[in-house]
Design a protein around this motif. Sequence first.
Motif, PDB file in Angstrom:
ATOM      1  N   ALA A   1       0.157   9.007  -0.140  1.00 15.80           N
ATOM      2  CA  ALA A   1       1.777   8.697  -0.757  1.00 15.80           C
ATOM      3  C   ALA A   1       2.384   7.603   0.403  1.00 15.80           C
ATOM      4  CB  ALA A   1       2.531   9.884  -0.718  1.00 15.80           C
ATOM      5  N   LEU A   2       2.344   8.011   1.716  1.00 18.62           N
ATOM      6  CA  LEU A   2       2.927   7.228   2.512  1.00 18.62           C
ATOM      7  C   LEU A   2       2.566   5.586   2.692  1.00 18.62           C
ATOM      8  CD1 LEU A   2       5.133   7.131   4.782  1.00 18.62           C
ATOM      9  CD2 LEU A   2       3.440   7.477   6.228  1.00 18.62           C
ATOM     10  N   LEU A   3       1.263   5.613   2.422  1.00 14.01           N
ATOM     11  CA  LEU A   3       0.607   4.215   2.251  1.00 14.01           C
ATOM     12  C   LEU A   3       1.142   3.404   1.159  1.00 14.01           C
ATOM     13  CD1 LEU A   3      -3.133   5.301   3.218  1.00 14.01           C
ATOM     14  CD2 LEU A   3      -1.549   4.099   4.763  1.00 14.01           C
ATOM     15  N   ALA A   4       1.203   4.330   0.024  1.00 10.11           N
ATOM     16  CA  ALA A   4       1.633   3.425  -1.332  1.00 10.11           C
ATOM     17  C   ALA A   4       3.026   3.510  -1.097  1.00 10.11           C
ATOM     18  CB  ALA A   4       1.528   4.615  -2.298  1.00 10.11           C
ATOM     19  N   ALA A   5       3.920   4.188  -0.456  1.00 14.58           N
ATOM     20  CA  ALA A   5       5.453   3.881  -0.129  1.00 14.58           C
ATOM     21  C   ALA A   5       5.735   2.699   0.635  1.00 14.58           C
ATOM     22  CB  ALA A   5       6.068   5.056   0.407  1.00 14.58           C
ATOM     23  N   GLY A   6       4.713   2.503   1.747  1.00 19.10           N
ATOM     24  CA  GLY A   6       4.675   1.493   2.621  1.00 19.10           C
ATOM     25  C   GLY A   6       4.311   0.020   1.924  1.00 19.10           C
ATOM     26  N   LEU A   7       3.127   0.057   0.909  1.00 17.55           N
ATOM     27  CA  LEU A   7       2.836  -1.138   0.150  1.00 17.55           C
ATOM     28  C   LEU A   7       3.814  -1.494  -0.851  1.00 17.55           C
ATOM     29  CD1 LEU A   7      -0.864  -0.286  -0.086  1.00 17.55           C
ATOM     30  CD2 LEU A   7       0.169  -2.103   1.338  1.00 17.55           C
ATOM     31  N   PHE A   8       4.266  -0.453  -1.556  1.00 19.10           N
ATOM     32  CA  PHE A   8       5.018  -0.776  -2.786  1.00 19.10           C
ATOM     33  C   PHE A   8       6.547  -0.732  -2.507  1.00 19.10           C
ATOM     34  CE2 PHE A   8       1.311   1.528  -5.047  1.00 19.10           C
ATOM     35  CZ  PHE A   8       0.674   0.017  -5.216  1.00 19.10           C
ATOM     36  N   ILE A   9       7.088  -0.115  -1.624  1.00 13.97           N
ATOM     37  CA  ILE A   9       8.653  -0.170  -1.308  1.00 13.97           C
ATOM     38  C   ILE A   9       8.925  -1.170  -0.013  1.00 13.97           C
ATOM     39  CG2 ILE A   9      10.406   1.276  -0.673  1.00 13.97           C
ATOM     40  CD1 ILE A   9       9.061   3.625  -1.954  1.00 13.97           C
ATOM     41  N   VAL A  10       8.232  -0.734   1.026  1.00 14.69           N
ATOM     42  CA  VAL A  10       8.582  -1.647   2.218  1.00 14.69           C
ATOM     43  C   VAL A  10       7.941  -3.089   2.062  1.00 14.69           C
ATOM     44  CG1 VAL A  10       8.310  -1.762   4.744  1.00 14.69           C
ATOM     45  CG2 VAL A  10       8.477   0.302   3.671  1.00 14.69           C
ATOM     46  N   GLY A  11       6.813  -3.124   1.751  1.00 14.00           N
ATOM     47  CA  GLY A  11       6.226  -4.670   1.380  1.00 14.00           C
ATOM     48  C   GLY A  11       5.201  -5.085   2.375  1.00 14.00           C
ATOM     49  N   ARG A  12       4.412  -5.691   1.926  1.00 15.40           N
ATOM     50  CA  ARG A  12       3.489  -6.391   3.091  1.00 15.40           C
ATOM     51  C   ARG A  12       4.125  -7.653   3.605  1.00 15.40           C
ATOM     52  NH1 ARG A  12      -0.045  -9.074   0.679  1.00 15.40           N
ATOM     53  NH2 ARG A  12       0.465  -8.864  -1.277  1.00 15.40           N
ATOM     54  N   ILE A  13       3.438  -8.084   4.865  1.00 17.26           N
ATOM     55  CA  ILE A  13       3.893  -9.326   5.369  1.00 17.26           C
ATOM     56  C   ILE A  13       3.001 -10.452   4.606  1.00 17.26           C
ATOM     57  CG2 ILE A  13       3.751 -10.735   7.438  1.00 17.26           C
ATOM     58  CD1 ILE A  13       4.145  -8.422   9.051  1.00 17.26           C
ATOM     59  N   LYS A  14       3.534 -11.615   4.517  1.00 14.54           N
ATOM     60  CA  LYS A  14       2.885 -12.441   3.828  1.00 14.54           C
ATOM     61  C   LYS A  14       1.644 -12.930   4.581  1.00 14.54           C
ATOM     62  CE  LYS A  14       3.823 -17.011   1.298  1.00 14.54           C
ATOM     63  NZ  LYS A  14       4.962 -18.191   1.132  1.00 14.54           N
ATOM     64  N   GLY A  15       0.604 -13.154   3.710  1.00 13.84           N
ATOM     65  CA  GLY A  15      -0.532 -13.415   4.458  1.00 13.84           C
ATOM     66  C   GLY A  15      -1.610 -12.363   4.892  1.00 13.84           C
ATOM     67  N   ILE A  16      -1.027 -11.213   4.757  1.00 20.09           N
ATOM     68  CA  ILE A  16      -1.766  -9.957   4.979  1.00 20.09           C
ATOM     69  C   ILE A  16      -2.074  -9.440   3.720  1.00 20.09           C
ATOM     70  CG2 ILE A  16      -1.936  -7.813   6.167  1.00 20.09           C
ATOM     71  CD1 ILE A  16      -0.221  -8.937   8.398  1.00 20.09           C
ATOM     72  N   GLU A  17      -3.364  -9.571   3.032  1.00 20.18           N
ATOM     73  CA  GLU A  17      -3.635  -8.882   2.006  1.00 20.18           C
ATOM     74  C   GLU A  17      -3.871  -7.282   1.926  1.00 20.18           C
ATOM     75  OE1 GLU A  17      -7.198  -9.183  -1.636  1.00 20.18           O
ATOM     76  OE2 GLU A  17      -7.158 -10.303   0.077  1.00 20.18           O
ATOM     77  N   ARG A  18      -4.456  -6.676   3.204  1.00 22.07           N
ATOM     78  CA  ARG A  18      -4.611  -5.305   3.079  1.00 22.07           C
ATOM     79  C   ARG A  18      -4.122  -4.976   4.604  1.00 22.07           C
ATOM     80  NH1 ARG A  18      -9.032  -3.582   0.003  1.00 22.07           N
ATOM     81  NH2 ARG A  18      -8.973  -4.539  -2.112  1.00 22.07           N
ATOM     82  N   PRO A  19      -3.054  -4.353   4.533  1.00 20.52           N
ATOM     83  CA  PRO A  19      -2.642  -3.798   5.947  1.00 20.52           C
ATOM     84  C   PRO A  19      -3.548  -2.640   5.959  1.00 20.52           C
ATOM     85  CG  PRO A  19      -0.511  -4.071   4.333  1.00 20.52           C
ATOM     86  CD  PRO A  19      -1.833  -4.443   3.674  1.00 20.52           C
ATOM     87  N   GLY A  20      -3.778  -2.602   7.675  1.00 19.34           N
ATOM     88  CA  GLY A  20      -4.586  -1.486   7.865  1.00 19.34           C
ATOM     89  C   GLY A  20      -4.004  -0.426   8.581  1.00 19.34           C
ATOM     90  N   LEU A  21      -4.356   1.109   8.591  1.00 17.21           N
ATOM     91  CA  LEU A  21      -4.208   2.166   9.213  1.00 17.21           C
ATOM     92  C   LEU A  21      -4.513   2.109  10.425  1.00 17.21           C
ATOM     93  CD1 LEU A  21      -2.037   4.478   8.690  1.00 17.21           C
ATOM     94  CD2 LEU A  21      -4.475   5.791   7.877  1.00 17.21           C
ATOM     95  N   MET A  22      -3.718   2.122  11.552  1.00 19.60           N
ATOM     96  CA  MET A  22      -4.196   2.135  12.958  1.00 19.60           C
ATOM     97  C   MET A  22      -3.884   3.140  13.850  1.00 19.60           C
ATOM     98  SD  MET A  22      -3.780  -1.350  15.388  1.00 19.60           S
ATOM     99  CE  MET A  22      -1.945  -0.986  15.541  1.00 19.60           C
ATOM    100  N   SER A  23      -4.610   3.693  14.529  1.00 20.78           N
ATOM    101  CA  SER A  23      -4.422   4.692  15.408  1.00 20.78           C
ATOM    102  C   SER A  23      -4.711   4.115  17.151  1.00 20.78           C
ATOM    103  CB  SER A  23      -5.006   5.847  15.283  1.00 20.78           C
ATOM    104  OG  SER A  23      -4.193   6.699  14.438  1.00 20.78           O
ATOM    105  N   THR A  24      -4.197   4.755  17.987  1.00 20.53           N
ATOM    106  CA  THR A  24      -4.639   4.500  19.424  1.00 20.53           C
ATOM    107  C   THR A  24      -5.548   5.871  19.745  1.00 20.53           C
ATOM    108  OG1 THR A  24      -2.762   2.916  20.089  1.00 20.53           O
ATOM    109  CG2 THR A  24      -3.937   4.086  21.969  1.00 20.53           C
TER     110      THR A  24
END
Length: 334
Positions: free
Chosen positions: A102-125
């Motif tokens: 749901a958070l991934l969906a909220a990020g994609l559909f509400i916050v939105g992607r940076i132009k030029g990045i088709e698939r944001p990735g989930l990243m951890s350190t």
Amino acid sequence: MKIAVDAMGGDNAPEAIVTGVMTAKNEFPEIEFQLYGKEDEIKKYVTDQNNITIIHTDEKVTSEDEPVRAIRRKKQASMVLAAQAVKKGEADACFSAGNTGALLAAGLFIVGRIKGIERPGLMSTLPIIGENRGFDMLDLGANAENKAEHLLKYGVLGSFYARNVRNVENPTVGLLNNGTEESKGSEVTKKAFELLSEESSVNFVGNIESRDILNGAADVVVTDGFTGNAVLKSIEGTALNITKLLKNSILDEGIKGKIGALLLKNALGGLKDEMDYAKYGGAVLFGLKSPVIKTHGATKPEAVAATIRQIHIMLDTDVVGKLTKQFEEEDTQN
């Protein structure tokens, strides 16, 4: 700085979330926190009202909810309102310990992607064994399938994060594969190897195997979301089972084992701390217009505070703004 917090997300909400916020607030008095959720429950753990705003809502996204449907239908859910605050410019970042999808969906559909990045990735350190540093790995599950072009972008994104947030000069990038030879892997990984090798902005060191990632094989490890999620959960499970095995072995030795445990207490504590990747913060959905951070569902206050520390660095270095500018310039040139 303003951070929107889904105070109702996660197994231990709102107690763990709000307690962690209170800890971080003492460290970062310049941050304003917006806590979304049930006001009467949140107030139980608010020890200082300064820089704290509670936005009441009775609705929340549960772990059983279907992600996209929940974001579209539960308009007043705490997670949705936090994401909306970022989109409207009322907050600079948001984070949640709730439903990952749901958070991934909220990020994609509400916050939105940076132009030029088709698939944001989930990243951890994640931690590197024996060294006081970590490595960044993506994608950890934002996308079940990826193209070679996506893996190339993950190399660029991970390098950008490592340089700007973790201060790693010229970070190395490795492609997770089933062998180190260039000829190994699927058609996707073979093509990704070729693309990463040709990308001048990435310090690509070739294929790496999963057994080597905790030994510092690369500062950034790139893989598809399905594989990344499986590897992450394997690491988590292995760490938990080793701890359980050590504990059971000590207890089985009776009084001698207990005496040995006392002698090894500091060493065992250090091992636990070294394997604890929560100290690096949460998982970033990197490639969005603003920071969106996911913490573990069973997160504790210490991990919440670490995540806020991570968000503070991201906002202080303007890593998303710099990334947006870079991709906009590349898009203009192309």
